[in-house]
Design a protein around this motif. Structure first.
Motif, PDB file in Angstrom:
ATOM      1  N   SER A  20      43.956  91.754  31.573  1.00 55.78           N
ATOM      2  CA  SER A  20      44.174  90.321  31.820  1.00 55.78           C
ATOM      3  C   SER A  20      43.892  89.488  30.582  1.00 55.78           C
ATOM      4  CB  SER A  20      43.296  89.848  32.983  1.00 55.78           C
ATOM      5  OG  SER A  20      43.652  90.483  34.180  1.00 55.78           O
ATOM      6  N   VAL A  21      42.823  89.818  29.883  1.00 51.04           N
ATOM      7  CA  VAL A  21      42.453  89.048  28.694  1.00 51.04           C
ATOM      8  C   VAL A  21      43.446  89.297  27.557  1.00 51.04           C
ATOM      9  CG1 VAL A  21      40.676  88.762  26.919  1.00 51.04           C
ATOM     10  CG2 VAL A  21      40.022  88.890  29.318  1.00 51.04           C
ATOM     11  N   ILE A  22      43.870  90.547  27.379  1.00 49.23           N
ATOM     12  CA  ILE A  22      44.875  90.831  26.346  1.00 49.23           C
ATOM     13  C   ILE A  22      46.180  90.123  26.673  1.00 49.23           C
ATOM     14  CG2 ILE A  22      46.214  92.635  25.200  1.00 49.23           C
ATOM     15  CD1 ILE A  22      43.295  92.604  24.360  1.00 49.23           C
ATOM     16  N   ALA A  23      46.549  90.088  27.955  1.00 48.85           N
ATOM     17  CA  ALA A  23      47.761  89.369  28.353  1.00 48.85           C
ATOM     18  C   ALA A  23      47.631  87.882  28.030  1.00 48.85           C
ATOM     19  CB  ALA A  23      48.032  89.572  29.842  1.00 48.85           C
ATOM     20  N   ALA A  24      46.465  87.304  28.279  1.00 51.69           N
ATOM     21  CA  ALA A  24      46.249  85.894  27.938  1.00 51.69           C
ATOM     22  C   ALA A  24      46.374  85.683  26.433  1.00 51.69           C
ATOM     23  CB  ALA A  24      44.876  85.436  28.433  1.00 51.69           C
ATOM     24  N   ALA A  25      45.833  86.628  25.658  1.00 56.56           N
ATOM     25  CA  ALA A  25      45.929  86.521  24.198  1.00 56.56           C
ATOM     26  C   ALA A  25      47.382  86.543  23.737  1.00 56.56           C
ATOM     27  CB  ALA A  25      45.153  87.659  23.543  1.00 56.56           C
ATOM     28  N   LEU A  26      48.180  87.447  24.302  1.00 61.70           N
ATOM     29  CA  LEU A  26      49.583  87.527  23.904  1.00 61.70           C
ATOM     30  C   LEU A  26      50.352  86.270  24.332  1.00 61.70           C
ATOM     31  CD1 LEU A  26      50.511  91.272  24.562  1.00 61.70           C
ATOM     32  CD2 LEU A  26      49.932  90.163  22.401  1.00 61.70           C
ATOM     33  N   GLU A  67      47.884  78.979  31.576  1.00 64.11           N
ATOM     34  CA  GLU A  67      47.217  77.947  30.773  1.00 64.11           C
ATOM     35  C   GLU A  67      47.255  78.337  29.297  1.00 64.11           C
ATOM     36  OE1 GLU A  67      43.602  75.230  32.119  1.00 64.11           O
ATOM     37  OE2 GLU A  67      42.911  77.198  31.459  1.00 64.11           O
ATOM     38  N   ALA A  68      47.008  79.611  29.008  1.00 61.94           N
ATOM     39  CA  ALA A  68      47.084  80.082  27.627  1.00 61.94           C
ATOM     40  C   ALA A  68      48.498  79.959  27.078  1.00 61.94           C
ATOM     41  CB  ALA A  68      46.615  81.538  27.543  1.00 61.94           C
ATOM     42  N   PRO A 133      59.025  85.233  25.934  1.00 64.05           N
ATOM     43  CA  PRO A 133      59.154  86.438  26.742  1.00 64.05           C
ATOM     44  C   PRO A 133      58.264  86.375  27.982  1.00 64.05           C
ATOM     45  CG  PRO A 133      57.565  86.837  25.033  1.00 64.05           C
ATOM     46  CD  PRO A 133      58.033  85.419  24.851  1.00 64.05           C
ATOM     47  N   ILE A 134      58.434  87.365  28.863  1.00 60.28           N
ATOM     48  CA  ILE A 134      57.544  87.531  30.013  1.00 60.28           C
ATOM     49  C   ILE A 134      56.462  88.544  29.636  1.00 60.28           C
ATOM     50  CG2 ILE A 134      57.364  88.157  32.437  1.00 60.28           C
ATOM     51  CD1 ILE A 134      59.043  85.664  31.896  1.00 60.28           C
ATOM     52  N   VAL A 135      55.213  88.123  29.798  1.00 60.97           N
ATOM     53  CA  VAL A 135      54.067  88.999  29.535  1.00 60.97           C
ATOM     54  C   VAL A 135      53.595  89.528  30.881  1.00 60.97           C
ATOM     55  CG1 VAL A 135      51.758  89.186  28.544  1.00 60.97           C
ATOM     56  CG2 VAL A 135      53.453  87.645  27.501  1.00 60.97           C
ATOM     57  N   MET A 136      53.886  90.792  31.137  1.00 63.20           N
ATOM     58  CA  MET A 136      53.601  91.398  32.431  1.00 63.20           C
ATOM     59  C   MET A 136      52.249  92.113  32.403  1.00 63.20           C
ATOM     60  SD  MET A 136      57.394  93.031  32.953  1.00 63.20           S
ATOM     61  CE  MET A 136      57.104  93.600  34.630  1.00 63.20           C
TER      62      MET A 136
END
Length: 495
Positions: A20-26, A67-68, A133-136
């Motif tokens: 989840s955190v890596i997805a927020a970063a991307l 939000e990110a 893009p979509i970050v899945m």
């Protein structure tokens, strides 16, 4: 205008590896690089949820990722949400609305799975038509072979979206070579080809010592390691799972306002209190220990997915009596959502919405009674704290109606706005509200701390919204430093 990118999925070797955190970063990195990204998780299981502007519910992690990404959250980002209400039963929320409770064995059967699959696919398609893009994000481990035929969220979803998969592994828990190798080799040949990179997360120590480890993983698996991200403790991103709360149990300290959050078995939306962890005037800790509760200056009762079960626990383990004693001795007590319901005279469940318990006496601190209802209230609210002109915002998620007792005295509204009462208070030290996120607003913090602020010397204001934006940028910088973004962009190019 950037050309379209292939979606990228953050899949995991297990739960709580940091997807989840890596997805927020991307999401933040793509936003910084001029793209218009959005997050997507087909199916999420969490008690920590959020409400969209149109009053629909989704997982908190996707709200944080949105939000990110700098975009409003929408249920298409998390079309299917499971909210556990027991060891093997969950409330099923589809497109933001509850459809009922299901036992795990019923939910994971093959019958009816195609309909859910169509729903999550349609949500993805709508999202992909608007964002790039979509970050899945996947869920749990991608190698749960017994659930492969009914999986809606991991590799089957990546196949549908034609996404490149980045496998995230947590090196801090040990066994990283086995977990990465096993996760890849247990996939079908088709799915194995879709895994385009490995990201090692939560690394501690000397990074140079893992150089040979990276090469070994690449040689064993035939997949490049795109980065090794160090564990961090100085970047604050709201968490979805409550697994870390046990580590936040700390005793009261001198020189600060000691705020105890009552640790409940079915606690939900614990991110309501994240802002207090960042306030230098406050020492926040989680506990259900009666002695620690009595040492607190402020006691916060959080939300609960099963109010009556948690209230029963509090009465059985002595915490209810400790909270009442602490209030009599001068502590401030505030309840949010289920915690607000517990603070009243009684909580009733004649329709067995939560289970077999039909009624229990509450803590008796507020002259209100609650009847649990089958209909769920989900909405965003704008409000003001009474006698404070500053506008505040939050959201409600609850199944119940709380009413003020006829003839109740010495009780005043806590908030006003949107044409409804969303909380009550008795004096300055006893208050409750249905509003999640209430403490993200400075006026509410002022109201909470006012009775005890004289016990310390420090005074400052805290802008939580600006703080969160700063944290997303710091997270993006941290990941950029340790991940080969050129390699990630390469795997997302459409051919």
């Amino acid at each position: 205008m950037h050309s379209p990118l292939r979606p990228i999925m953050l899949a995991g070797t297990g739960s709580d590896v940091g997807k989840s955190v890596i997805a927020a970063a991307l999401c933040r990195i793509f936003l910084q690089d001029g793209y218009h990204p959005a997050p997507f998780k087909a199916q999420n299981m969490a008690l920590n949820s959020f409400v969209t502007a149109d009053g629909l519910e989704l997982g908190r992690a996707q709200a944080v990722q949105a939000e990110a990404a700098g975009v409003p959250c929408h249920t298409d980002m998390n079309p299917l949400l499971l909210k556990p209400s027991g060891d093997s039963t969950s409330q099923v929320v589809l497109h933001g609305r509850p459809t009922g409770n299901q036992h795990a064995s019923a939910y994971f059967r093959r019958e009816g799975r195609a309909e859910l699959e169509r729903e999550v696919h349609a949500a993805f398609d709508r999202l992909a038509a608007r964002y790039n893009p979509i970050v899945m994000e996947g869920a749990g481990s991608i190698s749960e072979l017994n659930l492969r035929d009914v999986d809606l969220v991991n590799l089957p979803m990546a196949r549908y979206a034609d996404a490149s998969v980045l496998l995230v592994a947590d090196i801090d828990r040990g066994g990283v070579f086995a977990s990465v190798y096993g996760s890849i080799m247990l996939q079908t040949p088709e799915d194995r080809q879709r895994i385009r990179g490995v990201l090692i997360n939560k690394f501690r120590g000397d990074m140079s010592l893992f150089g040979s480890g990276r090469r070994m993983i690449e040689e064993l698996c035939g997949v490049p390691v795109v980065g090794v991200v160090p564990h961090f403790t100085d970047i604050y991103i709201e968490e979805e799972d409550s697994v870390t709360l046990r580590t936040k149990q700390r005793e009261a300290v001198e020189g600060r306002i000691n705020v105890a959050v009552v640790l409940l078995r079915h606690m939900s939306n614990f991110t309501d209190f994240d802002v207090l962890e960042r306030d230098e005037r406050v020492h926040l800790f989680y506990t259900n220990n009666t002695e620690e509760l009595c040492k607190a200056d402020i006691i916060l009762l959080p939300g609960s997915k099963n109010t009556l079960d948690d209230l029963s626990d509090l009465r059985r383990n002595g915490a209810a009596g400790a909270i009442q004693r602490a209030y009599r001795d001068g502590a401030v007590v505030m309840g949010i959502c289920g915690g607000y319901q517990m603070m009243g005279r009684e909580v009733c469940d004649p329709d067995h919405v939560e289970g077999d318990i039909e009624r229990l006496p509450g803590l008796g601190l507020l002259p209100v009674t609650t009847r649990l209802t089958k209909e769920k209230t989900t909405r965003q609210v704008s409000f003001r704290m009474v006698n404070d002109p500053r506008m505040c915002r939050g959201y409600e998620i609850h199944m119940g109606e709380t009413r003020l007792e006829a003839g109740a005295s010495d009780v005043l509204p806590l908030t006003e706005g949107d044409g409804v009462d969303t909380g009550w208070r008795v004096g300055e030290r006893c208050m409750g509200s249905y509003i999640h996120g209430i403490l993200d607003n400075a006026p509410a913090i002022d109201c909470l701390l006012r009775p005890v602020i004289g016990r310390i010397d420090t005074r400052r204001t805290f802008d939580y919204a600006a703080f969160k934006e700063e944290q997303y940028d710091r997270l993006a910088d941290h990941v950029r430093r340790h991940v080969d973004m050129a390699q990630i962009y390469g795997m997302m190019k459409k051919r």
